[in-house]
Scaffold this motif. Sequence first.
Motif, PDB file in Angstrom:
ATOM      1  N   PHE A  10      45.238  29.024  33.755  1.00  0.00           N
ATOM      2  CA  PHE A  10      44.679  29.940  34.765  1.00  0.00           C
ATOM      3  C   PHE A  10      44.830  29.384  36.183  1.00  0.00           C
ATOM      4  CE2 PHE A  10      41.364  32.027  31.706  1.00  0.00           C
ATOM      5  CZ  PHE A  10      42.317  32.933  31.279  1.00  0.00           C
ATOM      6  N   ARG A  11      44.411  28.157  36.404  1.00  0.00           N
ATOM      7  CA  ARG A  11      44.390  27.635  37.776  1.00  0.00           C
ATOM      8  C   ARG A  11      45.806  27.623  38.366  1.00  0.00           C
ATOM      9  NH1 ARG A  11      40.923  24.536  40.894  1.00  0.00           N
ATOM     10  NH2 ARG A  11      39.545  23.927  39.183  1.00  0.00           N
ATOM     11  N   PHE A  12      46.747  27.143  37.570  1.00  0.00           N
ATOM     12  CA  PHE A  12      48.127  27.025  38.058  1.00  0.00           C
ATOM     13  C   PHE A  12      48.773  28.396  38.233  1.00  0.00           C
ATOM     14  CE2 PHE A  12      52.700  26.517  37.290  1.00  0.00           C
ATOM     15  CZ  PHE A  12      53.028  25.443  38.104  1.00  0.00           C
ATOM     16  N   MET A  13      48.711  29.224  37.183  1.00  0.00           N
ATOM     17  CA  MET A  13      49.496  30.463  37.240  1.00  0.00           C
ATOM     18  C   MET A  13      48.847  31.531  38.108  1.00  0.00           C
ATOM     19  SD  MET A  13      49.426  32.211  33.462  1.00  0.00           S
ATOM     20  CE  MET A  13      47.925  32.741  32.635  1.00  0.00           C
ATOM     21  N   TYR A  14      47.560  31.372  38.413  1.00  0.00           N
ATOM     22  CA  TYR A  14      46.924  32.325  39.316  1.00  0.00           C
ATOM     23  C   TYR A  14      46.737  31.725  40.718  1.00  0.00           C
ATOM     24  CZ  TYR A  14      46.026  35.005  35.036  1.00  0.00           C
ATOM     25  OH  TYR A  14      46.170  35.701  33.856  1.00  0.00           O
ATOM     26  N   GLY A  15      47.504  30.675  41.020  1.00  0.00           N
ATOM     27  CA  GLY A  15      47.537  30.160  42.389  1.00  0.00           C
ATOM     28  C   GLY A  15      46.206  29.617  42.885  1.00  0.00           C
ATOM     29  N   ASP A  16      45.462  28.953  42.014  1.00  0.00           N
ATOM     30  CA  ASP A  16      44.211  28.288  42.402  1.00  0.00           C
ATOM     31  C   ASP A  16      43.168  29.268  42.932  1.00  0.00           C
ATOM     32  OD1 ASP A  16      42.747  25.922  42.485  1.00  0.00           O
ATOM     33  OD2 ASP A  16      43.245  25.522  44.585  1.00  0.00           O
ATOM     34  N   GLN A  17      43.207  30.511  42.439  1.00  0.00           N
ATOM     35  CA  GLN A  17      42.208  31.488  42.905  1.00  0.00           C
ATOM     36  C   GLN A  17      40.828  31.199  42.354  1.00  0.00           C
ATOM     37  OE1 GLN A  17      43.236  35.781  43.008  1.00  0.00           O
ATOM     38  NE2 GLN A  17      45.209  35.128  42.257  1.00  0.00           N
TER      39      GLN A  17
ATOM     40  N   LEU B 134      36.560  31.883  33.869  1.00  0.00           N
ATOM     41  CA  LEU B 134      37.367  32.421  34.976  1.00  0.00           C
ATOM     42  C   LEU B 134      36.522  33.321  35.869  1.00  0.00           C
ATOM     43  CD1 LEU B 134      40.274  32.594  36.138  1.00  0.00           C
ATOM     44  CD2 LEU B 134      40.624  34.600  34.688  1.00  0.00           C
TER      45      LEU B 134
END
Lengths: 324, 337
Positions: free
Chosen positions: B112-119, B83
């Motif tokens: 991570f990718r989904f729940m953090y909005g692709d940050q 991450l």
Amino acid sequence: MQLSKDKLIDAYTRMKKIRVFEETMRDEFAKGTVPAFIHLYIGQEAIASGICVELNDNDTIASTHRGHGHCLAKNSNLERMTMEIFCRADGLCEGKGGSMHIADLSVGMLGANAIVGANAPIAVGAALRQRVMGENLVSAAFIGDGASNQGAVFEAMNLASVLKLPVLFVFENNGYAEFTGVDYHCGGGDIAGRAEGFGMPSYKLDGSDFFAVQEAAAEAVERARKGEGPSAIECYAKRWYGHFEGDPQHYRTKEELETIRKDNDPLIIFRQKVEEAGLVESSELDIIDDDLTSKVFNAVEKAKNSPLPNVEELTTNVYEKGSY
Amino acid sequence: MTVKTYREAIIEAMILEMKRDEKVFVIGEDISGGRGCEDFEGEAAGGPMGLTQGLWDEFGAKRVIDTPISETAIMGAAAGAALSGLRPIAELMFSDFFGVCFDQIYNQAAKFRFMYGDQGATPLVIRTMIGAGIGCGPQHSQSPYSIFANIPGLKVVTPSNPYDAKGLLISSIRDNDPVIFCEHKALLGMDGEVPDESYEVPLGKGKILKEGNDISIVAIGQMVGVVQNCIKSLEEKGISAEIIDPRSLSPFDDEMVYDSVEKTGRLLVLDESNPVCSFGSWITSMVSEEVFSSLKAPTKVLTPPHCPVPAAPNLEAAYLPDVETIISASENLKNYS
């Protein structure tokens, strides 16, 4: 007290922003505008702020389900963070995370985390950048007294110690793991002492005193940057409200709540110290108060008036675009 | 082109990628094997199966990181490292051990990718050993890839030969999502032609190993080798089998399977996972939904029975689908009316 006036103002601003924000969230929750449930950070403002004033944007933190305070202390974008709590399309996580999963990687905020204790190994992983790439970096994990009993936290402390990684294990002992008191759930009762058992220096201090937290953080950060490994800081500061908003708190007395709000208010303690020492005028802090009140009000109004995500976004960002 | 083992192919992929990208590192238990200890003398073991042999000598302790026996810390540290911009290869010595660290894989890295909005991306490879066949018993012989494939956010690959092992591992390391790379322990010594240079085998692309007209046989991992031993007998019985190695389970090359079933009208899946909610049952379900009108016979999945993997050699042999079972199932499908 050796902090510059700028740093004191910065510290106060972080703490006060958390207070104003969380009080506003409490009101909004009562009005029914906030989706799902929220866990307020009030009473613990000095901990997140005392740690984060010693970190820069390249340093990372890994947060908890009670993460609003960590986000704000790490200078996450106020408006986009508020939008995320309201699950809006323009929120930091595009509305897919919500209160318990806010992240702002642009300032090294690696995410709130709704799995208790799971953030500790993640913070250790971020710290590997020092070992693998030689980066100047510190990584902090915020860990509640409840999370301090999780195996993930023990494993993370041991790995950080074995590999001498630049990690701060910040234990926020707020008195309760959900509804269960620390005097019941914590074998031995000494969280900092457990950390010492893993071979790292540890502190045990009053988490409502910003200066106690900040001084320990400064020492721990310096050691970490020099490659001398992890430290643990146990901060004791009871939370003012329930585990989540709506928690009737049958497990503690009204007298306890009155006492902590009277004697252990991190903002009052900070103001008394800096004003008595003649470092900052009371009127200067009042101006900050007013400014934050309007900033938070505006952020909440903007969030409430912004759109929810499009339903077409339901299945996006599960994988990298075009790779699945 | 040289002949290399499955094990050598895996090591070579890691070495090539570590040379190419300084962000790639390996973390796990005993992956150097003693090198971390003071006063170490002798050759680093490279893990109990020798799957990281030579990495420490080439890249040193900064990028070949021995850990305590702490799978949660390993997986969590790898997730956190990914991450924050590194490209970890984390070794989960036996896939059975996912039971002590799955939170970090499926609640953290996968989301991570989904729940953090692709940050940010999560470029993490978890190399792990699967499979029965060498007498390791109930807690060191399982093939839990169906469980991994069930999780949105994870990619899952199951190489069946040395060539694919190298190419799929290189692709996995370059991928920007978490990949569970399932190495079959019974295949580690398998020989095959493996080019010396770097190459990718793309994730989500299956391979037709043999074309045929009567029956489509999809085989996963170790089952690929077993079904290849059936080809001659099937031909003698007048059955022309088309054999597909999907190579990746998630993403899965469903089009390749649909096209094949549209041609043959029959589907047999060979799967080493537990039968209930197995990956094989998902394949047959998709085929029934998408190309039902092409089917000339019911779809069939062969898995082990719904029991743990036994230690006794005769029981373990009975546990796995074998040549006789596959031939008999194929005949039943061919003769179905």
